[in-house]
Motif scaffolding. Structure first.
Motif, short mmCIF file in Angstrom:
data_model
loop_
_atom_site.label_atom_id
_atom_site.label_comp_id
_atom_site.label_asym_id
_atom_site.label_seq_id
_atom_site.Cartn_x
_atom_site.Cartn_y
_atom_site.Cartn_z
N PHE A 185 -53.44 -144.27 -5.68
CA PHE A 185 -54.13 -144.52 -6.95
C PHE A 185 -55.54 -143.95 -6.91
O PHE A 185 -55.98 -143.27 -7.83
CB PHE A 185 -54.20 -146.02 -7.24
CG PHE A 185 -55.13 -146.33 -8.38
CD1 PHE A 185 -54.73 -146.14 -9.69
CD2 PHE A 185 -56.43 -146.75 -8.14
CE1 PHE A 185 -55.61 -146.37 -10.75
CE2 PHE A 185 -57.31 -146.99 -9.18
CZ PHE A 185 -56.89 -146.79 -10.48
N GLN A 186 -56.28 -144.22 -5.82
CA GLN A 186 -57.65 -143.75 -5.69
C GLN A 186 -57.71 -142.22 -5.76
O GLN A 186 -58.57 -141.66 -6.44
CB GLN A 186 -58.26 -144.25 -4.39
CG GLN A 186 -59.71 -143.86 -4.21
CD GLN A 186 -60.30 -144.37 -2.90
OE1 GLN A 186 -59.58 -144.86 -2.03
NE2 GLN A 186 -61.60 -144.26 -2.77
N ILE A 209 -56.97 -152.44 -6.64
CA ILE A 209 -57.22 -151.60 -7.81
C ILE A 209 -58.15 -152.30 -8.78
O ILE A 209 -59.06 -151.68 -9.35
CB ILE A 209 -55.90 -151.17 -8.48
CG1 ILE A 209 -55.13 -150.24 -7.55
CG2 ILE A 209 -56.15 -150.51 -9.83
CD1 ILE A 209 -53.72 -149.93 -8.00
N LEU A 210 -57.96 -153.59 -9.00
CA LEU A 210 -58.86 -154.34 -9.88
C LEU A 210 -60.31 -154.26 -9.40
O LEU A 210 -61.23 -154.02 -10.19
CB LEU A 210 -58.41 -155.80 -10.00
CG LEU A 210 -57.15 -156.06 -10.81
CD1 LEU A 210 -56.67 -157.49 -10.60
CD2 LEU A 210 -57.37 -155.76 -12.28
N LEU A 270 -62.78 -139.23 -12.51
CA LEU A 270 -63.21 -140.52 -13.07
C LEU A 270 -64.10 -141.30 -12.12
O LEU A 270 -64.66 -142.32 -12.49
CB LEU A 270 -61.97 -141.36 -13.42
CG LEU A 270 -61.04 -140.71 -14.44
CD1 LEU A 270 -59.73 -141.49 -14.53
CD2 LEU A 270 -61.71 -140.62 -15.79
N HIS A 271 -64.26 -140.85 -10.88
CA HIS A 271 -65.02 -141.58 -9.86
C HIS A 271 -66.53 -141.40 -9.96
O HIS A 271 -67.27 -142.02 -9.25
CB HIS A 271 -64.55 -141.16 -8.47
CG HIS A 271 -64.84 -139.74 -8.15
ND1 HIS A 271 -64.19 -138.70 -8.77
CD2 HIS A 271 -65.73 -139.17 -7.30
CE1 HIS A 271 -64.66 -137.56 -8.30
NE2 HIS A 271 -65.59 -137.82 -7.41
N CYS A 272 -67.00 -140.55 -10.85
CA CYS A 272 -68.43 -140.25 -10.91
C CYS A 272 -69.26 -141.31 -11.61
O CYS A 272 -70.47 -141.27 -11.58
CB CYS A 272 -68.68 -138.94 -11.64
SG CYS A 272 -67.45 -137.69 -11.45
N GLN A 273 -68.64 -142.24 -12.29
CA GLN A 273 -69.39 -143.18 -13.11
C GLN A 273 -69.46 -144.56 -12.47
O GLN A 273 -68.82 -145.49 -12.92
CB GLN A 273 -68.75 -143.30 -14.50
CG GLN A 273 -68.65 -141.98 -15.21
CD GLN A 273 -67.22 -141.56 -15.46
OE1 GLN A 273 -66.29 -142.31 -15.33
NE2 GLN A 273 -67.05 -140.31 -15.84
N VAL A 274 -70.24 -144.70 -11.41
CA VAL A 274 -70.40 -145.98 -10.74
C VAL A 274 -71.38 -146.84 -11.54
O VAL A 274 -72.38 -146.36 -12.03
CB VAL A 274 -70.93 -145.81 -9.30
CG1 VAL A 274 -71.12 -147.16 -8.64
CG2 VAL A 274 -69.99 -144.95 -8.50
#
Length: 129
Positions: A115-116, A26-27, A124-128
């Motif tokens: 978690f993913q 997760i980190l 929240l996954h769109c901001q790489v």
């Protein structure tokens, strides 16, 4: 048996992951998505004179295992990691509810995939980074 059926694969079994393994994954994941996060040590202080652990008087009970913030806007995130039969304590539930009420991101992670999925379902996954 049809060729496709003959070569179908069973899901990969990683076995029982320990909390430290889930925490590490997760980190790394959150760092990749633009968060500054760390493992928050909430272990008490060992009192050698009394040969026992005692609560650190400067700490707050219930703080999640992983805490940090989103780099672009400072949004606070807290992730409580639970492995095996481990369950949320009341003070952990209280902290996560307070965090959520204040507008922060609160998660309970029983494994990395869960978690993913929760992270991605919140968009929240769109901001790489």
């Amino acid at each position: 048996m049809a060729l496709a059926k003959k070569h179908d694969q069973l899901p990969l079994d990683l076995g029982q992951l320990y909390a430290a393994d889930i925490t590490g994954a997760i980190l790394a994941f959150l760092t990749h998505y633009g968060y500054t996060v760390w493992r928050q040590n909430t272990t008490g202080i060992y009192d050698a004179a009394k040969a026992r652990w005692r609560v650190n008087p400067q700490s707050r009970r219930g703080v999640p295992d992983i805490i940090g913030f989103r780099n672009r806007d400072g949004l606070f995130i807290g992730v409580e990691v639970k492995a095996g039969r481990d369950q949320l304590r009341d003070d952990q539930r209280t902290f996560l509810n307070e965090l959520r009420a204040a507008g922060g991101l609160a998660f309970v992670a029983h494994d990395f995939a869960q978690f993913q999925q929760s992270f991605e379902l919140r968009g929240l996954h769109c901001q790489v980074v």
